[in-house]
Design an enzyme around this catalytic site. Structure first.
Site, PDB file in Angstrom:
ATOM      1  N   TRP A   1       0.881  -1.180   0.000  1.00 43.19           N
ATOM      2  CA  TRP A   1       0.000   0.000   0.000  1.00 43.19           C
ATOM      3  C   TRP A   1       0.914   1.225   0.000  1.00 43.19           C
ATOM      4  O   TRP A   1       1.821   1.323   0.847  1.00 43.19           O
ATOM      5  CB  TRP A   1      -0.860  -0.051   1.273  1.00 43.19           C
ATOM      6  CG  TRP A   1      -1.842   1.058   1.432  1.00 43.19           C
ATOM      7  CD1 TRP A   1      -2.743   1.499   0.503  1.00 43.19           C
ATOM      8  CD2 TRP A   1      -2.048   1.847   2.611  1.00 43.19           C
ATOM      9  NE1 TRP A   1      -3.493   2.519   1.030  1.00 43.19           N
ATOM     10  CE2 TRP A   1      -3.098   2.754   2.325  1.00 43.19           C
ATOM     11  CE3 TRP A   1      -1.462   1.882   3.878  1.00 43.19           C
ATOM     12  CZ2 TRP A   1      -3.551   3.675   3.245  1.00 43.19           C
ATOM     13  CZ3 TRP A   1      -1.925   2.798   4.793  1.00 43.19           C
ATOM     14  CH2 TRP A   1      -2.958   3.685   4.474  1.00 43.19           C
TER      15      TRP A   1
ATOM     16  N   ASP B   1      -0.377  -5.238   9.444  1.00 39.21           N
ATOM     17  CA  ASP B   1      -1.414  -4.296   9.062  1.00 39.21           C
ATOM     18  C   ASP B   1      -2.654  -5.116   8.688  1.00 39.21           C
ATOM     19  O   ASP B   1      -2.633  -5.882   7.725  1.00 39.21           O
ATOM     20  CB  ASP B   1      -0.922  -3.471   7.858  1.00 39.21           C
ATOM     21  CG  ASP B   1      -1.934  -2.405   7.448  1.00 39.21           C
ATOM     22  OD1 ASP B   1      -3.018  -2.344   8.039  1.00 39.21           O
ATOM     23  OD2 ASP B   1      -1.619  -1.630   6.514  1.00 39.21           O
TER      24      ASP B   1
ATOM     25  N   ALA C   1      -6.408  -4.742   7.654  1.00 38.67           N
ATOM     26  CA  ALA C   1      -7.457  -3.796   7.254  1.00 38.67           C
ATOM     27  C   ALA C   1      -8.651  -4.470   6.579  1.00 38.67           C
ATOM     28  O   ALA C   1      -9.627  -3.802   6.258  1.00 38.67           O
ATOM     29  CB  ALA C   1      -6.873  -2.738   6.321  1.00 38.67           C
TER      30      ALA C   1
ATOM     31  N   LYS D   1     -13.207  -0.959   6.552  1.00 32.03           N
ATOM     32  CA  LYS D   1     -13.815  -1.767   5.491  1.00 32.03           C
ATOM     33  C   LYS D   1     -14.817  -2.771   6.048  1.00 32.03           C
ATOM     34  O   LYS D   1     -15.920  -2.890   5.538  1.00 32.03           O
ATOM     35  CB  LYS D   1     -12.731  -2.525   4.713  1.00 32.03           C
ATOM     36  CG  LYS D   1     -11.427  -1.793   4.538  1.00 32.03           C
ATOM     37  CD  LYS D   1     -11.448  -0.812   3.395  1.00 32.03           C
ATOM     38  CE  LYS D   1     -10.186   0.031   3.459  1.00 32.03           C
ATOM     39  NZ  LYS D   1      -9.891   0.775   2.283  1.00 32.03           N
TER      40      LYS D   1
HETATM   41  C1  LMR Z   1      -7.007   1.799  -0.604  1.00 31.93           C
HETATM   42  O1  LMR Z   1      -5.921   1.221  -0.599  1.00 31.93           O
HETATM   43  O2  LMR Z   1      -7.607   2.102  -1.648  1.00 31.93           O
HETATM   44  C2  LMR Z   1      -7.661   2.159   0.702  1.00 31.93           C
HETATM   45  O3  LMR Z   1      -6.960   1.589   1.754  1.00 31.93           O
HETATM   46  C3  LMR Z   1      -7.903   3.608   0.852  1.00 31.93           C
HETATM   47  C4  LMR Z   1      -6.664   4.389   1.128  1.00 31.93           C
HETATM   48  O4  LMR Z   1      -6.649   5.101   2.122  1.00 31.93           O
HETATM   49  O5  LMR Z   1      -5.709   4.324   0.339  1.00 31.93           O
END
Ligand code: LMR
Length: 392
Positions: free
Chosen positions: A127, A208, A210, A243
């Site tokens: 990410w 992490d 999520a 989420k």
């Molecule tokens: C994403 O990866 O699209 C989500 O986790 C939103 C974000 O904050 O980037």
């Protein structure tokens, strides 16, 4: 003074959201930011959340401050969901935080305060905000091989080889489940091997989490994490409720630390102080809503059922997309879509191909070819598949 400020690199996911909003085409398709959408393309408030809010609306009689670490009850309830009794309470410290990002941030501040921290190992890819936050906090990073762009699966041998270079007091950042951006995940056997490596190298695992409940189910999604936690002396976990409770804008997250019992007090004390220094009190509303759901059996069942429905929808979309892509491309190239789990799949397209999809077809995905599967609808799967087939 402000003349010395430099403009900042924009986050590519946020940039894409803005581009999509400006596009006036009626057939545009948003597969960018990770937000769950139903068959009508809407992101409604989950039923249990709405009900919980109604109850709070009637029963809450004050908006006065909560404690610096937020609601301990809420954090413990989330801890129960994530850890499944894999660790003794005496080894746990918690702090409520503004979303998963807030939890990540606070935990990295904690690690940095411990002074001895070495490199933070981040999967390639990860990410984008992981690297951005680490850079912002001035922490050293290393990246480890994760995703094979050709097979679009995890290359565990290469990952393991890279992680062999970890040194004592490094931090290993792992995605608890539903890897973002790839959708390719570690098997339980691979979590077992990683756990052994963590022990051998004496590094700190940092998970992490999520997307619990978006992959193979609430309990199954944390099997690897639970095994790891059971077998290490220290760990950090950043949990997001954005989420799986659909409370994106309410910013609901928890920072969890596993330590030796003798260190629990000092860890807890530091988490409290770091909250005070960063934002004082974490936002309460979303956490209170989630806490009530987790405490009330009827609301909990309602929430679990809806979450399961969302998960099954995503699996159905994956199946349909994989088979449509097979039909359109007359190949097995995209069969991984059906093996990936969670909201995302990285398709292995070049950034130029992604650009053509955006410009010529109004299809928006992150430039690394990550799609938000949950942003799809059944009626556009053919459109997406034929557009992809036309550009490869
Ligand atoms: C994403 O990866 O699209 C989500 O986790 C939103 C974000 O904050 O980037």
């Amino acid at each position: 003074m402000f003349e010395h400020l430099n403009s900042q690199p924009s986050d590519k996911i946020m940039e894409l959201m803005a581009q999509y909003a400006e596009d006036t085409r009626t057939n545009k398709l948003d597969l960018g930011v990770g937000v769950y959408k139903n068959a009508e393309g809407a992101t409604p408030i989950m039923k249990a959340v709405k009900k919980s809010e109604e109850i709070l609306h009637r029963s809450q009689d004050s908006k006065s401050y909560v404690g610096l670490i937020g609601s301990i009850e809420f954090s413990k309830n989330i801890g129960g969901l994530v850890l499944n009794n894999s660790v003794d309470d005496k080894r746990l410290s918690f702090a409520q935080a503004p979303g998963g990002t807030g939890a990540l941030h606070q935990l990295l501040l904690l690690a940095r305060a411990a002074k001895s921290v070495g490199n933070v190992w981040v999967s390639n890819p990860s990410w984008p905000n992981h690297q951005a936050i680490l850079k912002h906090l001035g922490m050293n990073m290393s990246s480890y091989y994760y995703f094979d762009e050709t097979t679009c699966e995890v290359n565990f041998d290469k990952m393991y080889k890279d992680l062999n270079d970890m040194r004592e007091n490094d931090i290993l950042l792992l995605h608890g489940c539903c890897h973002n951006p790839t959708g390719a995940n570690l098997s339980l056997e691979q979590w077992v091997e990683i756990t052994q490596l963590v022990q051998d190298k004496n590094v700190l695992p940092f998970i992490d989490l999520a997307y619990q409940g978006f992959g193979d189910g609430l309990a199954k999604d944390v099997e690897g994490l639970n095994y790891l936690i059971k077998n290490v002396s220290e760990a950090m976990i950043a949990v997001s409720c954005s989420k799986n409770f659909g409370v994106y804008r309410d910013r609901v997250g928890v920072a969890i630390v596993v330590s030796e019992p003798a260190k629990q007090h000092v860890v807890q004390d530091n988490l409290k102080s770091l909250n005070r220094l960063t934002f004082s009190f974490p936002p309460d509303h979303g956490a209170a809503v989630v806490n009530q759901i987790l405490q009330d059996e009827t609301l909990k069942v309602l929430w679990k059922d809806e979450l399961e429905e969302m998960r099954v929808n995503m699996l159905d979309l994956r199946e349909r997309l994989a088979s449509e892509l097979q039909r359109e491309t007359k190949s097995e190239r995209f069969s991984f879509v059906n093996k990936h789990r969670g909201m995302f799949s990285k398709l292995g397209l070049t950034s130029d191909q992604v650009e053509v999809l955006r410009k010529d077809h109004g299809i928006y995905m992150v430039s690394d070819s990550r799609i938000n599967v949950a942003g799809l609808r059944k009626d556009v799967i053919n459109y997406l598949s034929s557009a992809i087939a036309s550009i490869i």
